[in-house]
Design an enzyme around this catalytic site. Structure first.
Site, PDB file in Angstrom:
ATOM      1  N   LYS A   1      45.075  26.783  38.242  1.00 36.18           N
ATOM      2  CA  LYS A   1      43.750  27.403  38.159  1.00 36.18           C
ATOM      3  C   LYS A   1      42.651  26.398  38.494  1.00 36.18           C
ATOM      4  CE  LYS A   1      45.447  30.600  34.628  1.00 36.18           C
ATOM      5  NZ  LYS A   1      45.706  30.674  33.167  1.00 36.18           N
TER       6      LYS A   1
ATOM      7  N   GLU B   1      39.789  37.308  41.776  1.00 39.61           N
ATOM      8  CA  GLU B   1      39.099  37.111  40.492  1.00 39.61           C
ATOM      9  C   GLU B   1      40.081  36.892  39.346  1.00 39.61           C
ATOM     10  OE1 GLU B   1      35.444  37.150  39.656  1.00 39.61           O
ATOM     11  OE2 GLU B   1      36.661  36.077  38.214  1.00 39.61           O
TER      12      GLU B   1
ATOM     13  N   GLY C   1      41.661  35.030  33.673  1.00 34.05           N
ATOM     14  CA  GLY C   1      41.974  36.407  33.299  1.00 34.05           C
ATOM     15  C   GLY C   1      40.776  37.340  33.431  1.00 34.05           C
TER      16      GLY C   1
END
Lengths: 425, 425
Positions: free
Chosen positions: A205, A129, A134
């Site tokens: 990401k 996660e 973040g």
């Protein structure tokens, strides 16, 4: 009560966040979830060092290799970052029968197929996660909350450092270097900021997110990446005159011809919901086929926000330890379209010698590639001097634009190479 | 493969959404989750009726009572809405050993303690993602994604109808009635729109959300509720002149003196992230002690978005059927502070006879309650005629303001009762 015994790799910014959350809230989380979270071992580089948190001596070790194979440990939480030795340690932990939680976006993006594949083969859980966004629970939302949806597109601001720099450039009229220095002073940028400002962190990401939602693996190297270091404050001012902000946008879309995936500084209309994402905040806007547009916004970095995401993984793991559901993304490679075939409008900033016929000449070069101009700004006109000439184009394919810009850059009136930025509507 | 046998109560807007998602994606969801989702029975009012979806005859029944006790059914999905008979049907389903999924915010808000209590006692799962924020997975996020956080405050726009009306009033300069008619024409407002425009629907959702995050049960009747029907287009214009938008804001905060919870039209600075939530969209902004500010934004209603949330509950249920973790909120009642003790700035719109000394008189009345004025607009001045006088106050307690407004309303120069709106910064 069940016990989940944790081995923590790394006690830096995120590790300290995890440590302090478990310390202050562990008892409460245990009561609510029926599992005690036991911080069995913490591997650090230097066992004696000034830190924000103070584990007792017996918890600390410098021997990462023995931690990941320690039979007393159930789950290894990898927070050291980087490719090596994080990769070897995670693989070793999985092979020693442990579940793994990681915040390591670089590793998952560049070696995800191997690592997820190994977790799947060994039927171990691998939770991540904290690797994207973040503290924003974006992985949970796409995987569980939006499980009924096919995600069609992702538009995201997922590098807080770049967004902080662009915000400061826009709101306080700083140039890039000044804004970068400020970001470093505030602790938003590393001493070596390249991963952030060159767009690589955002592309890491995006690789993870796109691979999760498009049902196959996106190769990190197939993503077109360009950072923000070429952006000048004049670009931001000109964009504003046309009603746009400049954001480092990470975009992925599913199209009939394959996946479109790129990270680049992009002009966005001021009214766009992502234009209002300021400072070091992150935001992910997705379109699901059932749910429509959905936006998640929050802190994309920092000790406690990222720690909060890691702890949510620990709680999820405690709930799913007995299940053999490994939640791995599909690892079949997906075809990513070459950026040159994509259609877009563009912003061109040219520094030209102000001479009669300059605009006509440039329009002619663009016209040869069938590119038409939608808007022009020409400022501070003084015959013979070098002035900025700003053009917005109608939609065109990137390769046509590249060809035109190549020709424009060779014109005698051009005093430096053209700045080219994509426009999203 | 495991089978989850579903009894669906209601085939209206949300029910049709669930039906069509299961029809188009059921096989894919089964493959990914190892559970087949079988739509065993669907209870409808009229077995023959024109519908958006076409289940086969054998699936349909008009006998809700036998559906909720049918031993073949594992989970009852209640989508008929309202208090009765939904309450009796859900209780009967729980007592017959079934898990329950519901989108019924009115029922959970007004009878949640009884229903959650019964589910807990019987160790049945009760899932309700679709009850707050439609397609936005807000329940999952607060319960799982933010599990490491104590939520300190919620600021939300959770009634799409009201937000649509206020957006149209603001952007197209419609008055309230015209905007309401438009909302009804577009299908955003019911023929009887009171639940939406009077703020009750938002208060229902706020009850559920606040009870979930503050660790105890908030009594729906303790929430101060005021809708948008008193808002005039002039209020929106005046607010804009001061740099504010007007939104129906549902707010809940944890304070040392108890919970603060209210739903009312509120002035928000234009730069506030919730000011840009337009049309029928919903948004929930929360502050967690670890994660900081987090915002979720998306479609708060509609057949497919809400259906998407219900289906995500079905998948979660399939994964947790074997666990006895019932995820019920804490049902211990929480003390909600009376609105009269809360501190805020206020907007006052007075219609007064324009006469020398009017502002002095009104300031004097406010001064008696120790309320000071921060901003004034006085327009279209014509001695002797009725003109609007707009005041913004500094922070004051609601009861002082109420006392002052009571006195102002009785002044001879007042031509109609004062409009009073809260300001959030």
């Amino acid at each position: 009560m069940k016990r989940l015994k944790i081995g923590l790799l790394g006690l830096g910014q995120v590790g300290s966040g995890v440590y302090s959350i478990l310390k202050s809230k562990g008892a409460n989380l245990a009561r609510k979830n029926g599992t005690a979270f036991v911080l069995e071992k913490i591997a650090v580089k230097h066992s004696i060092k000034k830190r924000a948190v103070h584990p007792n001596r017996k918890q600390l070790t410098t021997n990462t290799r023995s931690l990941v194979r320690d039979p007393k440990i159930d789950v290894v939480v990898e927070l050291i970052g980087g490719i090596h030795p994080a990769k070897e340690l995670i693989l070793s932990a999985l092979r020693s029968g442990k579940d793994v939680i990681t915040a390591n976006k670089a590793l998952l993006a560049e070696h995800g197929r191997q690592i997820f594949g190994e977790a799947k083969r060994l039927k171990r859980h691998l939770f991540f996660e904290a690797s994207v966004g973040g503290g924003i629970p974006v992985i949970k939302v796409v995987r569980e909350g939006l499980v009924a949806n096919q995600i069609r597109s992702i538009y995201s601001i997922i590098n807080g450092t770049s967004n902080y720099i662009l915000t400061k450039m826009s709101e306080e009229h700083l140039d890039f270097k000044e804004a970068l220095k400020l970001a470093q002073k505030k602790g938003y940028a590393e001493a070596d900021p390249r991963l952030d400002i060159e767009g690589i962190d955002a592309a890491h990401k995006l690789t993870i997110l796109a691979s999760l939602v498009f049902g196959g693996w996106v190769n990190f190297k197939d993503i077109y990446v360009r950072g923000i270091s070429s952006i000048r404050s004049e670009d931001i001012s000109f964009a504003e005159e046309f009603g746009y902000t400049i954001k480092l946008l990470a975009v992925a879309k599913k199209t009939a011809d394959g996946i479109e995936a790129h990270v680049q500084p992009t002009l966005l209309p001021k009214s766009h919901v992502l234009s209002n994402v300021r400072g070091s905040y992150n935001a992910v806007l997705m379109q699901g086929d059932e749910v429509g547009d959905i936006l998640l916004y929050g802190r994309g970095a920092g000790s406690k926000p990222t720690g909060s995401a890691v702890v949510s993984d620990l709680v999820d793991l405690a709930r799913s330890v007995d299940s053999d559901h490994s939640f791995a993304p599909n690892l079949k490679p997906l075809k990513v379209r070459n950026i040159s075939s994509l259609l877009s409008r563009y912003y061109l900033r040219l520094h030209v010698v102000d001479r009669p016929g300059v605009l006509a000449k440039i329009s002619e070069v663009l016209g040869r590639q069938k590119i038409s101009i939608s808007d022009v700004i020409q400022k501070e006109r003084r015959l013979g001097s070098v002035v900025p000439l700003i053009l917005l184009t109608h939609g065109t394919q990137e390769h046509s634009l590249r060809r035109a810009v190549h020709a424009i850059d060779r014109l005698a009136v051009l005093k430096e190479k053209a700045q080219v930025l994509r426009i999203e509507e």
